[in-house]
Design a protein around this motif. Structure first.
Motif, PDB file in Angstrom:
ATOM      1  N   GLY A 183       0.847  -1.182   0.000  1.00 54.95           N
ATOM      2  CA  GLY A 183       0.000   0.000   0.000  1.00 54.95           C
ATOM      3  C   GLY A 183       0.879   1.226   0.000  1.00 54.95           C
ATOM      4  N   ALA A 184       0.272   2.400   0.224  1.00 55.64           N
ATOM      5  CA  ALA A 184       1.035   3.645   0.162  1.00 55.64           C
ATOM      6  C   ALA A 184       1.793   3.937   1.447  1.00 55.64           C
ATOM      7  CB  ALA A 184       0.089   4.805  -0.152  1.00 55.64           C
ATOM      8  N   SER A 185       1.364   3.377   2.580  1.00 56.08           N
ATOM      9  CA  SER A 185       1.994   3.714   3.849  1.00 56.08           C
ATOM     10  C   SER A 185       3.353   3.039   3.987  1.00 56.08           C
ATOM     11  CB  SER A 185       1.101   3.285   5.022  1.00 56.08           C
ATOM     12  OG  SER A 185       1.133   1.885   5.193  1.00 56.08           O
ATOM     13  N   LEU A 186       4.187   3.602   4.858  1.00 56.29           N
ATOM     14  CA  LEU A 186       5.511   3.042   5.074  1.00 56.29           C
ATOM     15  C   LEU A 186       5.449   1.625   5.628  1.00 56.29           C
ATOM     16  CD1 LEU A 186       7.432   6.115   6.544  1.00 56.29           C
ATOM     17  CD2 LEU A 186       7.912   4.946   4.394  1.00 56.29           C
ATOM     18  N   THR A 187       4.546   1.394   6.575  1.00 54.36           N
ATOM     19  CA  THR A 187       4.469   0.062   7.173  1.00 54.36           C
ATOM     20  C   THR A 187       4.045  -0.986   6.147  1.00 54.36           C
ATOM     21  OG1 THR A 187       2.262   0.682   7.963  1.00 54.36           O
ATOM     22  CG2 THR A 187       4.063   0.825   9.535  1.00 54.36           C
ATOM     23  N   GLN A 188       3.118  -0.632   5.258  1.00 55.08           N
ATOM     24  CA  GLN A 188       2.704  -1.578   4.224  1.00 55.08           C
ATOM     25  C   GLN A 188       3.836  -1.844   3.237  1.00 55.08           C
ATOM     26  OE1 GLN A 188      -0.776   0.704   3.014  1.00 55.08           O
ATOM     27  NE2 GLN A 188      -2.125  -0.947   3.695  1.00 55.08           N
ATOM     28  N   ARG A 189       4.594  -0.805   2.904  1.00 51.06           N
ATOM     29  CA  ARG A 189       5.707  -1.000   1.979  1.00 51.06           C
ATOM     30  C   ARG A 189       6.801  -1.851   2.609  1.00 51.06           C
ATOM     31  NH1 ARG A 189       7.754   4.378  -0.759  1.00 51.06           N
ATOM     32  NH2 ARG A 189       9.063   2.813  -1.766  1.00 51.06           N
ATOM     33  N   ILE A 190       7.061  -1.646   3.889  1.00 49.97           N
ATOM     34  CA  ILE A 190       8.061  -2.461   4.581  1.00 49.97           C
ATOM     35  C   ILE A 190       7.651  -3.926   4.569  1.00 49.97           C
ATOM     36  CG2 ILE A 190       9.064  -2.965   6.847  1.00 49.97           C
ATOM     37  CD1 ILE A 190       9.028   0.093   7.352  1.00 49.97           C
ATOM     38  N   MET A 191       6.354  -4.181   4.834  1.00 47.86           N
ATOM     39  CA  MET A 191       5.875  -5.574   4.829  1.00 47.86           C
ATOM     40  C   MET A 191       5.993  -6.175   3.434  1.00 47.86           C
ATOM     41  SD  MET A 191       2.292  -7.201   6.151  1.00 47.86           S
ATOM     42  CE  MET A 191       2.839  -7.007   7.844  1.00 47.86           C
ATOM     43  N   ASN A 192       5.645  -5.389   2.416  1.00 49.09           N
ATOM     44  CA  ASN A 192       5.747  -5.883   1.047  1.00 49.09           C
ATOM     45  C   ASN A 192       7.187  -6.242   0.709  1.00 49.09           C
ATOM     46  OD1 ASN A 192       6.377  -4.496  -1.984  1.00 49.09           O
ATOM     47  ND2 ASN A 192       4.867  -6.136  -1.923  1.00 49.09           N
ATOM     48  N   GLN A 193       8.128  -5.344   1.026  1.00 42.57           N
ATOM     49  CA  GLN A 193       9.529  -5.602   0.708  1.00 42.57           C
ATOM     50  C   GLN A 193      10.070  -6.800   1.470  1.00 42.57           C
ATOM     51  OE1 GLN A 193      11.842  -2.032   1.128  1.00 42.57           O
ATOM     52  NE2 GLN A 193      10.638  -0.890  -0.368  1.00 42.57           N
ATOM     53  N   ALA A 194       9.639  -6.947   2.708  1.00 50.03           N
ATOM     54  CA  ALA A 194      10.096  -8.083   3.511  1.00 50.03           C
ATOM     55  C   ALA A 194       9.596  -9.402   2.930  1.00 50.03           C
ATOM     56  CB  ALA A 194       9.644  -7.921   4.957  1.00 50.03           C
ATOM     57  N   THR A 195       8.318  -9.433   2.507  1.00 54.20           N
ATOM     58  CA  THR A 195       7.779 -10.685   1.960  1.00 54.20           C
ATOM     59  C   THR A 195       8.385 -11.009   0.599  1.00 54.20           C
ATOM     60  OG1 THR A 195       5.855  -9.499   1.045  1.00 54.20           O
ATOM     61  CG2 THR A 195       5.620 -10.486   3.238  1.00 54.20           C
ATOM     62  N   VAL A 196       8.674  -9.986  -0.202  1.00 56.74           N
ATOM     63  CA  VAL A 196       9.358 -10.231  -1.477  1.00 56.74           C
ATOM     64  C   VAL A 196      10.737 -10.839  -1.225  1.00 56.74           C
ATOM     65  CG1 VAL A 196      10.445  -9.102  -3.464  1.00 56.74           C
ATOM     66  CG2 VAL A 196       8.125  -8.473  -2.795  1.00 56.74           C
ATOM     67  N   ALA A 250      14.635  -1.273  -1.626  1.00 56.30           N
ATOM     68  CA  ALA A 250      14.113  -2.538  -1.139  1.00 56.30           C
ATOM     69  C   ALA A 250      15.242  -3.160  -0.331  1.00 56.30           C
ATOM     70  CB  ALA A 250      13.628  -3.452  -2.238  1.00 56.30           C
ATOM     71  N   LEU A 251      15.470  -2.558   0.842  1.00 57.82           N
ATOM     72  CA  LEU A 251      16.626  -2.911   1.656  1.00 57.82           C
ATOM     73  C   LEU A 251      16.686  -4.386   2.034  1.00 57.82           C
ATOM     74  CD1 LEU A 251      16.883   0.226   3.974  1.00 57.82           C
ATOM     75  CD2 LEU A 251      17.864  -0.167   1.725  1.00 57.82           C
ATOM     76  N   PRO A 252      15.550  -5.054   2.308  1.00 59.51           N
ATOM     77  CA  PRO A 252      15.656  -6.483   2.625  1.00 59.51           C
ATOM     78  C   PRO A 252      16.292  -7.304   1.512  1.00 59.51           C
ATOM     79  CG  PRO A 252      13.506  -5.646   3.284  1.00 59.51           C
ATOM     80  CD  PRO A 252      14.168  -4.564   2.490  1.00 59.51           C
TER      81      PRO A 252
END
Length: 433
Positions: free
Chosen positions: A83-96, A125-127
């Motif tokens: 999603g647009a929020s930072l927390t949603q983007r962090i979760m997306n990058q972590a799962t990728v 996408a630091l992870p």
């Protein structure tokens, strides 16, 4: 050589990271290297409904491969929509990142028995950077990090990340009271370790290269990573080339921004500059074309000001000719964060090739390039009065809009003569260790 690339984004998406690596992959394949990519299905800047994500099993990594446009093969990894929020983007990058790691660990289907000679991880996408390091250890080969922005220094600006997006959500306000600081500190330590352990680093700015070469937390005596600058000079998808600017109505100026409407841009500064120019009697037609986290806040800001500002949806890179034809000048715009002095927006190079006058709201290397190549004018970030004064001057003296510098020739040289040998020298030297 067998090269494995881990990425958050890939073709058929058409953003800057994807276009960069379509170009770089072609260089590698043309040199005789075998390129395999692990990346999620297309979902960048797309709204993926949970029902579609579940029904198409996009949470699961693929056992098969798809052909890529540059001769690479692509393995699609699982992910959770963003999603647009930072927390949603962090979760997306972590799962990728976790999806990519699963593929590396299992090497299912077409990857059975696969052993690369080199792993490349692309950042942001630091992870993905961490997973690149882990994957190289698992596969017993060296790795390269393609560092496209000034990470981890941008973590120091976390208090400013939401300045241009309006009010933070309750969830974000709670998380930034402690959990985010812990996550940020952990990310910094992990990224430093990954960069220090890399055999090589590819960056997009010579200022960033120089900075990394002097970092004691990255450099280790006798075992420092090889660092090269490979600029974002991938071929543009627009054929537009500006001729001499027509006179047009005196006291008016058409300004285009086509790119990310995000946190690092703070385009409210440009809206305020347009308002100030209007007060001085100069009519500014400002078009902001794109998508990003700050779009909604920008829309509200534009509505609250008596200015001719339009905010339009993101356009494919190959559909921008009409926008460039319309514009008198194009914005390259960043906010005043110290690490951004070591960043050069890729749009800078595209506009130089198009010979479209650049209104640069930047510092550091981007400002140096615009000035030295006589590609436009530069003012400091987050200073709307300075930007308004520039636009007023351009509107009253339109001869300044005609570009006569050597920008197009310089970009072509970087793309064809400098970037390919630098990339190949990097991967062939470190991949042969």
């Amino acid at each position: 050589m067998k090269i494995l690339i881990l990425s958050q984004y890939w073709h058929p998406e058409n953003g800057v990271p994807q276009r960069r690596w379509t170009w770089l992959s072609r260089i590698l394949v043309d040199a005789g290297h075998e390129v395999t990519v692990i990346a999620p299905p297309p979902h960048y800047q797309r709204k993926v409904e949970l029902r579609q994500w579940w029904s198409e099993r996009q949470y699961s990594s693929s056992f098969e491969s798809d052909p890529g446009p540059s001769g690479e093969r692509i393995i699609r990894s699982g992910f959770v929509p963003s999603g647009a929020s930072l927390t949603q983007r962090i979760m997306n990058q972590a799962t990728v990142a976790l999806g990519a790691l699963w593929v590396v660990l299992k090497r299912p289907g077409v990857l059975k028995g696969y052993r690369p000679d080199l792993v490349i991880g692309t950042v942001p996408a630091l992870p993905t950077a961490v997973v690149a390091g882990l994957s190289a250890r698992i596969l017993k080969c060296p790795y390269v990090i393609d560092l496209r922005d000034a990470w981890p220094d941008l973590l120091d600006q976390s208090e400013e990340w939401n300045k241009s997006t309006g009010k933070r959500s309750l969830r974000e306000r709670i998380l930034t009271k402690g959990p985010f600081q812990v996550l940020s500190a952990g990310t910094r330590l992990a990224l430093h370790k990954v960069l220090k352990g890399a055999a090589g680093l590819s960056v997009t700015s010579s200022h960033l290269q120089c900075d990394l070469c002097e970092r004691p937390e990255i450099q280790t005596r006798g075992n420092a990573p090889k660092i090269v600058t490979v600029r974002n000079v991938f071929p543009p998808e627009t054929d537009y080339r500006a001729e001499q600017v027509d006179e047009g109505p005196c006291g008016e100026l058409k300004v285009l921004y086509a790119g990310t409407l995000g946190r690092a841009q703070n385009l409210a500064n440009a809206v305020e500059a347009a308002r100030l120019a209007e007060e001085a009697g100069v009519r500014i037609h400002l078009r902001l074309v794109g998508a990003g986290a700050a779009r909604e806040a920008l829309t509200e800001t534009a509505r609250a000001t008596d200015t001719n500002v339009s905010i339009e949806g993101r356009q494919p890179a190959d559909k921008l000719d009409d926008y460039y034809e319309w514009a008198d000048t194009a914005l390259v715009h960043l906010t005043d964060w110290e690490p951004l002095k070591r960043a050069v927006p890729s749009k800078t190079y595209e506009l130089m090739v198009a010979r479209l006058h650049i209104s640069g709201v930047v510092k550091g290397e981007a400002a140096d390039i615009i000035r030295s190549r006589r590609a436009g004018d530069v003012v400091p970030p987050d200073d709307p009065r300075a930007l308004a004064d520039l636009w007023i001057a351009l509107a009253r003296d339109r001869s300044r809009l005609t570009i006569t510098g050597d920008g197009p020739e310089w970009v072509k040289q970087e793309r064809e003569e400098i970037a390919p040998p630098r990339l190949l020298e990097l991967v062939e030297e470190v991949g042969g260790r």
